[in-house]
Design a protein around this motif. Structure first.
Motif, PDB file in Angstrom:
ATOM      1  N   GLY A  95      37.371  58.893  31.530  1.00  0.00           N
ATOM      2  CA  GLY A  95      37.860  60.284  31.434  1.00  0.00           C
ATOM      3  C   GLY A  95      39.070  60.542  32.174  1.00  0.00           C
ATOM      4  N   LYS A  96      39.235  60.929  33.290  1.00  0.00           N
ATOM      5  CA  LYS A  96      40.250  60.823  34.171  1.00  0.00           C
ATOM      6  C   LYS A  96      40.283  60.258  35.585  1.00  0.00           C
ATOM      7  CE  LYS A  96      42.101  65.393  32.725  1.00  0.00           C
ATOM      8  NZ  LYS A  96      43.066  66.452  33.105  1.00  0.00           N
ATOM      9  N   LYS A  97      39.409  59.218  35.579  1.00  0.00           N
ATOM     10  CA  LYS A  97      39.237  58.405  36.586  1.00  0.00           C
ATOM     11  C   LYS A  97      39.955  56.785  36.131  1.00  0.00           C
ATOM     12  CE  LYS A  97      34.669  60.122  37.862  1.00  0.00           C
ATOM     13  NZ  LYS A  97      34.820  60.484  39.328  1.00  0.00           N
ATOM     14  N   SER A  98      40.639  56.295  37.110  1.00  0.00           N
ATOM     15  CA  SER A  98      41.262  55.038  36.843  1.00  0.00           C
ATOM     16  C   SER A  98      41.421  53.948  37.599  1.00  0.00           C
ATOM     17  CB  SER A  98      42.812  55.245  36.439  1.00  0.00           C
ATOM     18  OG  SER A  98      43.560  55.703  37.552  1.00  0.00           O
ATOM     19  N   GLY A  99      41.192  52.697  37.470  1.00  0.00           N
ATOM     20  CA  GLY A  99      41.198  51.549  38.333  1.00  0.00           C
ATOM     21  C   GLY A  99      42.202  50.579  38.032  1.00  0.00           C
ATOM     22  N   THR A 100      42.756  49.939  38.914  1.00  0.00           N
ATOM     23  CA  THR A 100      43.764  48.866  38.763  1.00  0.00           C
ATOM     24  C   THR A 100      43.440  47.665  39.481  1.00  0.00           C
ATOM     25  OG1 THR A 100      45.484  50.436  38.207  1.00  0.00           O
ATOM     26  CG2 THR A 100      46.108  48.154  38.530  1.00  0.00           C
ATOM     27  N   SER A 101      43.487  46.353  38.794  1.00  0.00           N
ATOM     28  CA  SER A 101      43.434  45.141  39.264  1.00  0.00           C
ATOM     29  C   SER A 101      44.643  44.487  38.841  1.00  0.00           C
ATOM     30  CB  SER A 101      42.035  44.416  38.890  1.00  0.00           C
ATOM     31  OG  SER A 101      42.035  44.266  37.591  1.00  0.00           O
ATOM     32  N   THR A 102      44.881  43.228  39.615  1.00  0.00           N
ATOM     33  CA  THR A 102      45.957  42.287  39.244  1.00  0.00           C
ATOM     34  C   THR A 102      45.518  41.097  39.417  1.00  0.00           C
ATOM     35  OG1 THR A 102      47.510  44.050  40.072  1.00  0.00           O
ATOM     36  CG2 THR A 102      48.303  41.856  39.652  1.00  0.00           C
ATOM     37  N   ILE A 103      45.974  40.063  38.691  1.00  0.00           N
ATOM     38  CA  ILE A 103      45.366  38.572  38.599  1.00  0.00           C
ATOM     39  C   ILE A 103      46.712  37.750  38.131  1.00  0.00           C
ATOM     40  CG2 ILE A 103      44.794  38.696  36.207  1.00  0.00           C
ATOM     41  CD1 ILE A 103      42.283  36.942  37.270  1.00  0.00           C
ATOM     42  N   ASN A 104      46.548  36.424  38.677  1.00  0.00           N
ATOM     43  CA  ASN A 104      47.528  35.482  38.350  1.00  0.00           C
ATOM     44  C   ASN A 104      46.970  34.047  37.598  1.00  0.00           C
ATOM     45  OD1 ASN A 104      46.711  34.402  40.701  1.00  0.00           O
ATOM     46  ND2 ASN A 104      48.715  34.486  41.538  1.00  0.00           N
ATOM     47  N   ASP A 135      39.940  32.619  30.238  1.00  0.00           N
ATOM     48  CA  ASP A 135      39.326  33.464  29.666  1.00  0.00           C
ATOM     49  C   ASP A 135      38.287  34.101  30.717  1.00  0.00           C
ATOM     50  OD1 ASP A 135      40.556  33.063  27.287  1.00  0.00           O
ATOM     51  OD2 ASP A 135      38.748  32.720  26.201  1.00  0.00           O
ATOM     52  N   SER A 136      37.501  33.416  31.549  1.00  0.00           N
ATOM     53  CA  SER A 136      36.661  33.964  32.460  1.00  0.00           C
ATOM     54  C   SER A 136      37.545  34.863  33.600  1.00  0.00           C
ATOM     55  CB  SER A 136      36.083  32.803  33.210  1.00  0.00           C
ATOM     56  OG  SER A 136      35.182  33.255  34.449  1.00  0.00           O
ATOM     57  N   SER A 137      38.598  34.337  34.158  1.00  0.00           N
ATOM     58  CA  SER A 137      39.386  35.157  34.962  1.00  0.00           C
ATOM     59  C   SER A 137      39.840  36.470  34.556  1.00  0.00           C
ATOM     60  CB  SER A 137      40.631  34.431  35.531  1.00  0.00           C
ATOM     61  OG  SER A 137      40.149  33.134  36.147  1.00  0.00           O
ATOM     62  N   LEU A 138      40.543  36.129  33.348  1.00  0.00           N
ATOM     63  CA  LEU A 138      40.874  37.638  32.550  1.00  0.00           C
ATOM     64  C   LEU A 138      39.782  38.734  32.546  1.00  0.00           C
ATOM     65  CD1 LEU A 138      43.232  36.191  29.870  1.00  0.00           C
ATOM     66  CD2 LEU A 138      43.838  37.299  31.933  1.00  0.00           C
ATOM     67  N   GLU A 139      38.671  38.270  32.021  1.00  0.00           N
ATOM     68  CA  GLU A 139      37.450  39.168  31.992  1.00  0.00           C
ATOM     69  C   GLU A 139      36.945  39.780  33.073  1.00  0.00           C
ATOM     70  OE1 GLU A 139      33.175  39.707  29.682  1.00  0.00           O
ATOM     71  OE2 GLU A 139      33.961  37.511  29.961  1.00  0.00           O
ATOM     72  N   LYS A 140      37.096  38.828  34.201  1.00  0.00           N
ATOM     73  CA  LYS A 140      36.795  39.330  35.530  1.00  0.00           C
ATOM     74  C   LYS A 140      37.767  40.454  35.947  1.00  0.00           C
ATOM     75  CE  LYS A 140      35.876  37.483  40.349  1.00  0.00           C
ATOM     76  NZ  LYS A 140      36.080  36.172  41.054  1.00  0.00           N
ATOM     77  N   SER A 141      39.017  40.325  35.774  1.00  0.00           N
ATOM     78  CA  SER A 141      39.829  41.172  36.220  1.00  0.00           C
ATOM     79  C   SER A 141      39.663  42.656  35.484  1.00  0.00           C
ATOM     80  CB  SER A 141      41.444  40.710  35.852  1.00  0.00           C
ATOM     81  OG  SER A 141      42.209  41.730  36.027  1.00  0.00           O
ATOM     82  N   VAL A 142      39.188  42.701  34.269  1.00  0.00           N
ATOM     83  CA  VAL A 142      39.059  43.658  33.528  1.00  0.00           C
ATOM     84  C   VAL A 142      37.866  44.408  34.053  1.00  0.00           C
ATOM     85  CG1 VAL A 142      38.303  44.874  31.277  1.00  0.00           C
ATOM     86  CG2 VAL A 142      39.794  42.937  31.267  1.00  0.00           C
ATOM     87  N   ARG A 143      36.452  43.827  34.313  1.00  0.00           N
ATOM     88  CA  ARG A 143      35.513  44.141  34.931  1.00  0.00           C
ATOM     89  C   ARG A 143      35.785  44.690  36.557  1.00  0.00           C
ATOM     90  NH1 ARG A 143      33.903  42.780  30.429  1.00  0.00           N
ATOM     91  NH2 ARG A 143      34.777  44.583  30.151  1.00  0.00           N
TER      92      ARG A 143
END
Length: 438
Positions: free
Chosen positions: A62-71, A75-83
């Motif tokens: 909707g109009k709610k947003s959240g941001t995470s950053t990773i280095n 695949d596991s770390s990328l999916e964890k960042s999305v979650r």
């Protein structure tokens, strides 16, 4: 690994987008290799090189947003960042000004990457520092300087199919030279995308000459003077002006482009008719990114033409509210200027002051763009077309809006602070007091 190829960057972004369960998702992937060398008292104090690669994920419900950053990029770390981004979005309040992400865009081709800069090694930085330190030491002068070089990339993508990629290099160098007794100081700065254009020796020679020429400065009365602002001096006030061209601030009466009682000064002649300022990401001297941080294309935009305000920059929200094109803020700008050299401008000055640099600049009144600050590192009195003697530094109170209405002459633009700025000859520039600082 700090600079990923376009194909690899897109592969990672697409993989991250595939993990999404949100209504929308946007991704920023960036990396760089940055090196530096610093010296003071004619001796290198620090040097180093770092690499960084990071990915930022923004999930929207909707109009709610959240941001995470990773280095980390397995695949596991990328999916964890999305979650994690989705989890944060679930906790966030609605953003009433949120707009859906953009779809695919057409971007200009820019040439902001130079192999010469990307290939800089530590021995090059050591030689650059030596070329600056050695001539100073031989003339009993003291140098303090800093050089930083960066090679990197940025890539953006989102769940609506937008994708952008750009590589960028930059190198910046600055040096301050002092006389042995501490009474004279000179300064020079250079910045380029292509390091083959940089000579730390020639820049240092300018600072050396200013240091020697500025010792035993005389005090003269503050007041209104004709000044010649070198590009290293003029760029600070002009950048502050360009950063103040936000349309919302003008519409809400919080900037110099707002009118009392409502409305803006868009379309009004606010400056001398010789003033034309524009931005162009394809300019070969200051090439920039083809896209803004939110994915909007960067294009050539005329901000001021013949003294008339032609455009302001907008957030997407404010542009939609006003029913206009959402022009992003420029990453750099070009002040069209004239054709004279700095020496020719000095020769044409009957009585005035040459200013090398301004510093410690602070805002006094945002609605008139009045600023205060100090001159430093070489301030000189001009008489009958010649530099007569150095003068003590001044505190100034001045607005770039007033300054560009008191324009007498402009020189040939040169690169300063990532922009193209001419030396400017200004009448009635206001100096309010003297400063004992060198």
């Amino acid at each position: 690994m700090a600079i990923l190829a376009k194909e690899e960057a897109k592969r990672i972004i697409d993989k991250v987008l595939a993990f999404s369960k949100a209504d929308e998702m946007s991704v920023i992937l960036s990396g760089n290799r940055t090196g530096n060398i610093r010296y003071a008292r004619n001796s290198v104090s620090t040097s180093g090189e770092t690499e960084d690669l990071s990915l930022s994920v923004t999930s929207v419900f909707g109009k709610k947003s959240g941001t995470s950053t990773i280095n980390e990029f397995d695949d596991s770390s990328l999916e964890k960042s999305v979650r994690r981004a989705e989890e944060i979005a679930g906790l966030a309040p609605d953003n009433p000004e949120y707009l859906p992400v953009l779809g695919p865009q057409q971007y200009l081709e820019t040439n902001s990457f130079a192999e010469s800069t990307a290939n800089i090694k530590p021995d090059y930085r050591a030689k650059a520092a030596f070329d600056s330190i050695d001539p100073c030491a031989k003339k009993n002068l003291t140098a303090a300087g800093y050089m930083e070089d960066t090679a990197g990339f940025s890539a953006i993508g989102n769940s609506k199919g937008l994708f952008g990629y750009n590589q960028l290099t930059s190198v910046g160098f600055s040096v301050t030279v002092r006389t042995a007794d501490g009474t004279g100081s000179g300064y020079a700065a250079r910045d380029y995308n292509d390091v083959s254009k940089l000579s730390t020796l020639s820049a240092t020679e300018v600072a050396m000459q200013k240091a020697l020429a500025s010792s035993t400065a005389k005090a003269i009365e503050p007041g209104k003077y004709t000044v010649i602002l070198e590009p290293t001096a003029g760029v600070d006030l002009l950048q502050n002006m360009m950063r103040s061209m936000d349309a919302r601030n003008a519409d809400e009466g919080r900037s110099f482009l707002g009118k009392k009682g409502g409305g803006t000064r868009l379309g009004e002649k606010l400056f001398d008719e010789r003033v034309t300022i524009y931005s162009d990401p394809q300019n070969p001297e200051i090439p920039g990114s083809p896209f803004a941080g939110d994915g909007r294309p960067q294009e050539k935009v005329v901000w001021v033409e013949n003294g008339v305000v032609k455009n302001m920059y907008y957030s997407r929200f404010w542009a939609e509210k006003k029913g206009v094109k959402a022009i992003p803020s420029p990453s750099a700008f070009i002040f069209q200027g004239g054709s004279q050299s700095l020496a020719e401008m000095i020769k044409s000055t009957e009585r005035g002051i040459l200013v090398t640099r301004l510093w410690y600049i602070r805002a006094v009144d945002p609605q008139t763009l009045l600023y205060t600050g100090l001159t430093r590192d070489g301030t000189f009195y001009i008489e009958n077309g010649q530099i007569k003697y150095p003068v003590k530094n001044f505190r100034f109170n001045e607005s770039p809006v007033i300054m560009l209405n008191n324009l007498e002459a402009m020189g040939k633009p040169v690169r300063a602070g990532g922009n193209l700025i001419p030396p400017l000859k200004i009448r009635d520039f206001t100096f309010t007091s003297l400063s004992d600082a060198v």
